[in-house]
Design a protein around this motif. Structure first.
Motif, PDB file in Angstrom:
ATOM      1  N   ILE A 196      -9.202   5.039   1.897  1.00 15.65           N
ATOM      2  CA  ILE A 196      -9.574   5.390   3.271  1.00 15.65           C
ATOM      3  C   ILE A 196      -8.515   4.914   4.258  1.00 15.65           C
ATOM      4  N   ALA A 197      -8.027   3.690   4.083  1.00 17.55           N
ATOM      5  CA  ALA A 197      -6.993   3.162   4.980  1.00 17.55           C
ATOM      6  C   ALA A 197      -5.716   3.995   4.883  1.00 17.55           C
ATOM      7  N   VAL A 208     -13.081  11.308  -0.168  1.00 15.23           N
ATOM      8  CA  VAL A 208     -13.094  10.018  -0.853  1.00 15.23           C
ATOM      9  C   VAL A 208     -13.414  10.133  -2.344  1.00 15.23           C
ATOM     10  N   ASP A 238      -6.285   7.462   6.452  1.00 17.91           N
ATOM     11  CA  ASP A 238      -6.321   7.353   7.910  1.00 17.91           C
ATOM     12  C   ASP A 238      -4.913   7.202   8.490  1.00 17.91           C
ATOM     13  N   ARG A 248     -10.351  11.198  -4.052  1.00 20.39           N
ATOM     14  CA  ARG A 248      -9.139  10.525  -3.557  1.00 20.39           C
ATOM     15  C   ARG A 248      -8.071  11.561  -3.190  1.00 20.39           C
ATOM     16  N   SER A 253      -8.768   1.414  -4.588  1.00 22.76           N
ATOM     17  CA  SER A 253     -10.176   1.246  -4.265  1.00 22.76           C
ATOM     18  C   SER A 253     -10.539   2.229  -3.147  1.00 22.76           C
ATOM     19  N   GLU A 254     -11.809   2.428  -2.954  1.00 18.68           N
ATOM     20  CA  GLU A 254     -12.265   3.334  -1.913  1.00 18.68           C
ATOM     21  C   GLU A 254     -11.727   2.907  -0.546  1.00 18.68           C
ATOM     22  N   SER A 255     -11.805   1.635  -0.243  1.00 14.17           N
ATOM     23  CA  SER A 255     -11.341   1.162   1.072  1.00 14.17           C
ATOM     24  C   SER A 255      -9.828   1.315   1.220  1.00 14.17           C
ATOM     25  N   GLU A 256      -9.077   1.106   0.130  1.00 14.04           N
ATOM     26  CA  GLU A 256      -7.623   1.308   0.187  1.00 14.04           C
ATOM     27  C   GLU A 256      -7.291   2.781   0.422  1.00 14.04           C
TER      28      GLU A 256
END
Length: 127
Positions: free
Chosen positions: A25-26, A71, A29, A74, A20-23
């Motif tokens: 990004i984490a 993003v 980071d 990916r 997922s987008e949030s995964e």
């Protein structure tokens, strides 16, 4: 013709939905933070900033090297004097989309060539 497009589209969709987008990004980071920590540990003569998914490494007279998350694709992107590079997460490793070079090895080479910076990077998580 339509079947070829459908197969290509399915492959692209499968690849881009690796997380997922949030995964993503984490994960990105964590990679950027690991690179920054390695720069600190190497006591390298560089200044760096990490802000909202963009790691800027200032190699003084060698100019800047930028590593950022992208993003939509990916991918992690690297901008250096020698060009731009895109790295895609594969099982356990980030690979250059053109020649397959691993992200850490590429950064070590680019930092040495661009700023005379010697650094060792830990394995950079790709999943």
């Amino acid at each position: 013709m339509r079947d070829e497009f459908a197969a290509e589209s399915t492959t692209l969709h499968r690849h881009n939905s690796m997380s997922s987008e949030s995964e993503f990004i984490a994960l990105a980071d964590r990679v950027l933070e690991a690179i920054a920590a390695a720069l600190d540990a190497a006591d390298a003569d560089v200044d760096w900033t990490l802000n909202d998914g963009v790691l800027t490494i200032d190699c003084s007279s060698g100019g800047k090297l930028i590593v950022n998350r992208h993003v939509p694709s990916r991918e992690l992107w690297v901008a250096a004097k020698s060009g731009g590079f895109h790295f895609r997460g594969q099982p356990g490793v980030w690979r250059d989309t053109r020649d397959g070079t691993e992200l850490g090895a590429a950064l070590v080479r680019l930092l040495q060539a661009q700023g005379g910076v010697a650094i060792e990077l830990p394995p950079l998580p790709a999943n």
